[in-house]
Design an enzyme around this catalytic site. Structure first.
Site, PDB file in Angstrom:
ATOM      1  N   ALA A  11       0.814  -1.217   0.000  1.00  0.00           N
ATOM      2  CA  ALA A  11       0.000   0.000   0.000  1.00  0.00           C
ATOM      3  C   ALA A  11       0.847   1.266   0.000  1.00  0.00           C
ATOM      4  O   ALA A  11       0.373   2.334  -0.352  1.00  0.00           O
ATOM      5  CB  ALA A  11      -0.923  -0.005   1.221  1.00  0.00           C
ATOM      6  N   ARG A  16      10.613   7.371  -1.357  1.00  0.00           N
ATOM      7  CA  ARG A  16      12.031   7.514  -1.682  1.00  0.00           C
ATOM      8  C   ARG A  16      12.367   7.142  -3.126  1.00  0.00           C
ATOM      9  O   ARG A  16      13.461   7.404  -3.603  1.00  0.00           O
ATOM     10  CB  ARG A  16      12.866   6.662  -0.697  1.00  0.00           C
ATOM     11  CG  ARG A  16      12.926   7.247   0.692  1.00  0.00           C
ATOM     12  CD  ARG A  16      13.502   6.256   1.692  1.00  0.00           C
ATOM     13  NE  ARG A  16      12.516   5.286   2.160  1.00  0.00           N
ATOM     14  CZ  ARG A  16      12.792   4.247   2.947  1.00  0.00           C
ATOM     15  NH1 ARG A  16      14.029   4.039   3.342  1.00  0.00           N
ATOM     16  NH2 ARG A  16      11.839   3.416   3.339  1.00  0.00           N
ATOM     17  N   GLN A  72      -6.133  -0.383   2.014  1.00  0.00           N
ATOM     18  CA  GLN A  72      -5.773   0.310   3.256  1.00  0.00           C
ATOM     19  C   GLN A  72      -5.919   1.797   2.921  1.00  0.00           C
ATOM     20  O   GLN A  72      -5.101   2.352   2.185  1.00  0.00           O
ATOM     21  CB  GLN A  72      -4.325  -0.021   3.652  1.00  0.00           C
ATOM     22  CG  GLN A  72      -3.904   0.610   4.958  1.00  0.00           C
ATOM     23  CD  GLN A  72      -2.386   0.527   5.181  1.00  0.00           C
ATOM     24  OE1 GLN A  72      -1.611   0.324   4.251  1.00  0.00           O
ATOM     25  NE2 GLN A  72      -1.969   0.724   6.415  1.00  0.00           N
ATOM     26  N   THR A  78       2.733  -0.623   8.824  1.00  0.00           N
ATOM     27  CA  THR A  78       2.666  -2.026   8.403  1.00  0.00           C
ATOM     28  C   THR A  78       1.709  -2.848   9.281  1.00  0.00           C
ATOM     29  O   THR A  78       1.058  -3.773   8.795  1.00  0.00           O
ATOM     30  CB  THR A  78       4.072  -2.670   8.421  1.00  0.00           C
ATOM     31  OG1 THR A  78       4.705  -2.370   9.680  1.00  0.00           O
ATOM     32  CG2 THR A  78       4.953  -2.133   7.317  1.00  0.00           C
ATOM     33  N   GLU A 156      12.902  -0.377  15.388  1.00  0.00           N
ATOM     34  CA  GLU A 156      13.151   0.257  14.088  1.00  0.00           C
ATOM     35  C   GLU A 156      14.330   1.213  14.181  1.00  0.00           C
ATOM     36  O   GLU A 156      14.606   1.783  15.241  1.00  0.00           O
ATOM     37  CB  GLU A 156      11.893   1.004  13.616  1.00  0.00           C
ATOM     38  CG  GLU A 156      10.745   0.091  13.254  1.00  0.00           C
ATOM     39  CD  GLU A 156      11.115  -0.940  12.192  1.00  0.00           C
ATOM     40  OE1 GLU A 156      11.606  -0.559  11.120  1.00  0.00           O
ATOM     41  OE2 GLU A 156      10.924  -2.144  12.454  1.00  0.00           O
ATOM     42  N   TYR A 334      15.202  -3.824 -39.314  1.00  0.00           N
ATOM     43  CA  TYR A 334      14.033  -3.787 -38.433  1.00  0.00           C
ATOM     44  C   TYR A 334      12.976  -4.731 -39.003  1.00  0.00           C
ATOM     45  O   TYR A 334      12.557  -4.581 -40.166  1.00  0.00           O
ATOM     46  CB  TYR A 334      13.452  -2.368 -38.310  1.00  0.00           C
ATOM     47  CG  TYR A 334      12.118  -2.404 -37.590  1.00  0.00           C
ATOM     48  CD1 TYR A 334      12.058  -2.700 -36.228  1.00  0.00           C
ATOM     49  CD2 TYR A 334      10.911  -2.224 -38.286  1.00  0.00           C
ATOM     50  CE1 TYR A 334      10.841  -2.808 -35.573  1.00  0.00           C
ATOM     51  CE2 TYR A 334       9.689  -2.329 -37.630  1.00  0.00           C
ATOM     52  CZ  TYR A 334       9.666  -2.617 -36.271  1.00  0.00           C
ATOM     53  OH  TYR A 334       8.471  -2.739 -35.625  1.00  0.00           O
ATOM     54  N   TYR A 355       4.052  -0.045 -39.812  1.00  0.00           N
ATOM     55  CA  TYR A 355       3.124   0.912 -39.187  1.00  0.00           C
ATOM     56  C   TYR A 355       2.853   2.062 -40.146  1.00  0.00           C
ATOM     57  O   TYR A 355       3.789   2.718 -40.617  1.00  0.00           O
ATOM     58  CB  TYR A 355       3.780   1.424 -37.898  1.00  0.00           C
ATOM     59  CG  TYR A 355       2.908   2.346 -37.068  1.00  0.00           C
ATOM     60  CD1 TYR A 355       1.607   1.986 -36.721  1.00  0.00           C
ATOM     61  CD2 TYR A 355       3.409   3.574 -36.638  1.00  0.00           C
ATOM     62  CE1 TYR A 355       0.833   2.831 -35.958  1.00  0.00           C
ATOM     63  CE2 TYR A 355       2.626   4.425 -35.867  1.00  0.00           C
ATOM     64  CZ  TYR A 355       1.336   4.042 -35.527  1.00  0.00           C
ATOM     65  OH  TYR A 355       0.554   4.884 -34.774  1.00  0.00           O
TER      66      TYR A 355
END
Ligand code: UD1
Ligand code: CA
Length: 422
Positions: A11, A16, A72, A78, A156, A334, A355
């Site tokens: 969750a 970071r 949550q 946790t 911790e 290609y 394409y």
């Protein structure tokens, strides 16, 4: 493993990582890290998997569709995350134990998870956790043991005293709990820590204080439990996973000339006696036969199927295509959305223009065809058996090249006997 359910915590935002994508959806060797965990627990025979989602829950659910997700709503830690699975687990009479994993530890092996469960079941513990000894334990929860070496609690990093910070035994973040012990512990935890979160790790102290047995299994394989919290750790996890994939492929009888510079995603399949030259990228959903030579500097993208004894050389990109045995595509090409038969030679610089700006179209090149250097094939188009295209020809859409004929020019035209005379 019928009486065990797995709860995977996914969750968190992963602040970071500095990303708009939820952390657990970041890819490692072409697969989101969360899926490595789900696949591993399923492979060891645990069918009941619950994923706790929160940050960008919709995106995570979509990626792992078919897996039970519980939301949550507020990221309160946790411990709170695991509590979201309370009613569903307590209701289920077939489930006695909960394996808890964090969605950001994708390198965990099936072996260590099995070992943890075995210890938990055989010792009849209230909780069993995975620990490790680390010379640099910074960032991890530390395991506090009594003088009799029994686990007392987990502290911790942010809440650890200077004495606790020097402890080198860390909490990996993999637990097996008896479900009743788990929810008993979680009911009693408080957010009385620096982050003001409900920590799952605090449930351990609740159990030990109530004289409920807490056991541990120790691993010394630092690679296994790397928690991915930053892009640098994502890079480290990628290196470990890549090495595992390459080792598996080499074990199957494939030569990889330079494993440090070869990139193969997790589900590519390569048969024996194929040689992979450096700087080659082989993505997911690619199958390569035996006795092939691939690279250097080749890029094989999803949906590429290569037969036996095929030669793919430098600066060749192939996607959603199949290549028949003995075919050679050696230089700067290609190939997209193309079916190529056996023993075809694709000349240097050949491009399939698949394409048209709106849609992708198919190209077929049949057995024994010879595509001249610098040919452009504008899809949809077919080159028949044994046909030849001249160097620099542009084969335009739907102007199929008949079997056995030679075409040249822009746009390419069949070179017939009369042309040959003039
Ligand atoms: C956690 C452990 C730590 C351990 C480390 C191992 C706790 C309190 N700490 O720390 O002891 O050494 O993992 O890697 O458990 N999550 C939620 N909801 C939340 C908060 C987190 O689902 O409210 C999820 C995150 O998405 C993540 C996982 O839980 O997948 C772990 O959270 P994270 O913040 O990364 O914990 P750490 O600080 O690494
Ligand atoms: Ca983490």
């Amino acid at each position: 493993m019928k009486n065990i359910a797995t709860i995977i915590l996914a969750a968190g935002e992963g602040t970071r990582m500095k990303s708009s994508l939820p952390k657990v959806l970041h890819n490692i060797c072409g697969k989101p890290m969360l899926e490595y965990l789900i696949d591993n627990v399923k492979s060891i025979g645990i069918d009941k998997v619950i994923v706790i989602v929160g940050h960008k829950a919709g995106l995570v659910k979509k990626e792992i569709c078919g897996i039970k997700c519980i939301k949550q709503s507020e990221l309160l830690g946790t411990g709170d995350a695991v509590s979201r699975a309370r009613s569903i687990l307590l209701k289920d009479n077939k489930i006695d134990n909960a394996l808890i994993l964090y969605g950001d530890t994708p390198l965990l092996s099936q072996e260590i998870i099995k070992k943890l469960i075995e210890k938990h079941v055989s010792s009849n513990a209230g909780a069993t956790l995975l620990t490790a000894q680390l010379k640099n334990p910074t960032g991890y929860g530390r395991i506090i043991r009594s003088s009799g070496k029994k686990i007392v609690k987990i502290v911790e990093e942010l809440d650890a005293s200077i004495y606790e910070k020097v402890i080198e035994e860390i909490n990996v973040g993999v637990y097996c709990f008896n479900k009743r012990a788990l929810f008993y512990g979680l009911e009693k935890i408080k957010p009385d820590n620096k982050k003001e979160e409900y920590y799952l790790t605090d449930a351990i102290e609740v159990l030990t204080k109530s004289n409920i047995l807490v056991e541990s299994v120790t691993t010394n394989d630092a690679e296994e439990f790397l928690g991915v919290n930053t892009r640098a750790e994502l890079g480290k996890a990628e290196l470990v996973m890549r090495k595992r994939i390459l080792d598996r492929i080499m074990d199957g009888g494939v030569t990889i000339i330079d494993p440090n510079n070869t990139y193969i995603e997790h589900d590519a399949e390569i048969k024996k006696d194929t040689i992979i030259y450096p700087y080659t990228f082989i993505e997911n959903n690619v199958k390569i036969g035996s006795n092939c030579s691939i690279g250097p500097f080749a890029r094989l993208r999803p949906g590429t199927i290569i037969g036996d004894s095929v030669g793919i050389g430098n600066f060749v990109e192939i996607v959603r295509s199949s290549i028949g045995q003995e075919t050679k595509i050696r230089h700067q090409c290609y190939i997209g959305d193309t079916v190529i038969g056996k023993n075809v030679n694709i000349g240097a610089g050949t491009i399939v223009a698949n394409y048209d700006g709106k849609e992708k179209h198919k190209t077929v090149i049949e057995d024994n065809a010879f595509i001249g250097t610098g040919t452009i094939l504008i899809a949809p188009v077919k080159v028949g058996k044994g046909a030849v295209t001249g160097a620099g020809s542009v084969v335009t859409r739907n102007k199929n090249v008949p079997a056995g004929k030679t075409v040249v020019g822009i746009p390419a035209r069949v070179l017939n006997k009369r042309n040959n005379k003039t």
